[in-house]
Write a protein that holds these residues in place. Structure first.
Motif: not given
Length: 361
Positions: A282-303
């Protein structure tokens, strides 16, 4: 036999019992005498409900031991073999396994997780993550036991089984960190220092360790960090080292929304953000739609370090043998099973301890 039992989720202490037995090994299972196991923060997370766990049950998931019984259909292991255990035993035939993502296999793991693995006072009890290494013996699927050479100390093997493979794997397998890059590691516990070691093995030029516990900074530098700071000092290092542009790779090894967000914010545009810490559902992390597009970063989960255990355990043992992977220094203290609650309390305290290891006779 003896075991440390979690009677119900939310208990802050484990009950030490001497009336525990394992369930009988099935045809494809083995029984292991546990010789060493680490106390991992995920064990606390199981106890307090952060990670899924079933109670009553035996906690512990990072361990190594010796095979004492094999099921009738087991041909790959024999009595006397030394093994590390994994909570993701690959079935080899599911879609994830045949796609090369064996760490995502849930076939054996789900069955082991949801089935009683012990009897406590004659009553069924579960093993955390399908294991339960805080016990003198446990039963696992044969695929969940990876044989190691007899001369590998059990305490070294135990740490490789989870903390080391998770941290080093996050660098080499998930992120595939490139030589000469800049890496930020947020959280410098047992898995965090393994991420730092992975970054050093990958040839990172600068490795920035971030932890609010100042005593951990020198520990992080011992394992390969070139810089260390509290969270409050990270912005200054970002400015002084890379002109405020952000680092190539940001690893969160805590699992809190604030630390995940910090790893994102301090990673450069086009960089890679890797989430290694195990957070709450239930721990939520917020990102804006714009920053996800503009920053072109890759967000990985690592299990589990995106690990293939049959490939990566021997590789990590080889790196340890070559002196390139320092597992011995990760052992802050060796304790007995009877001291497990004190060990858990040390972990809650958040001090400079890297890994406490329970040693069995």
């Amino acid at each position: 036999m003896k075991a440390a039992v979690l009677n119900q989720i939310g208990d802050d202490k484990l009950e030490l019992r001497d009336d525990v037995t394992t369930t009988a090994p099935g045809p494809d299972e083995v029984r292991i005498r546990v010789r060493a196991c680490g106390i991992c923060h995920s064990d606390l997370s199981a106890m307090n409900g952060t990670l899924p766990a079933l109670a009553p049950g035996v906690v512990g998931h990072e361990g190594a031991g010796e095979i004492v019984e094999v099921g009738s259909a087991v041909t790959s292991l024999a009595v006397g073999d030394h093994v590390v255990v994994t909570f993701v035993p690959p079935c080899g035939t599911c879609r994830n396994c045949v796609s090369g993502e064996t760490h995502l296999c849930i076939v054996h793991a789900m069955a082991a997780f949801t089935s009683p693995r012990f009897l406590v006072g004659g009553n069924p009890a579960f093993g955390y993550a399908g294991l339960g290494t805080f016990a003198e013996e446990l039963v696992v699927p044969a695929a969940g036991a990876i044989r190691i050479d007899d001369d590998v100390p059990f305490e070294i093997a135990a740490l490789i089984a989870c903390g080391v493979i998770t941290g080093v794997g996050a660098v080499l397998n998930t992120a595939k960190v490139e030589a000469g890059s800049d890496v930020v590691v947020i959280g410098c516990g047992g898995v965090g220092v393994s991420v730092i070691q992975g970054a050093r093995l990958a040839g990172a030029a600068r490795i920035i360790a971030v932890d609010p516990v100042v005593e951990k900074h020198e520990v992080a530098k011992h394992f390969g960090a070139t810089h260390a700071t509290t969270p409050e000092g990270l912005a200054e290092l970002n400015q002084s080292l890379v002109g405020g542009m952000g680092f190539d790779y940001g690893f969160d090894v805590v699992g809190l929304p604030a630390t995940i967000r910090s790893a994102w914010d301090v990673t450069r545009r086009g960089g890679h953000v890797v989430i290694v810490g195990a957070g709450r559902a239930d721990a939520m992390v917020e990102f804006s739609a714009q920053e996800l597009f503009l920053h072109d970063k890759t967000l990985h989960g690592s299990f589990y370090g995106t690990a293939n255990v049959r490939r990566d355990v021997p590789r990590l043992v080889a790196l340890w043998r070559a002196g390139r992977l320092d597992v011995e220094s990760m052992i802050s203290k060796r304790i007995r099973l009877e001291d497990v609650n004190e060990g858990l309390q040390v972990l809650r305290g958040g001090g400079a301890s890297v890994r406490q290891v329970i040693i069995f006779d």
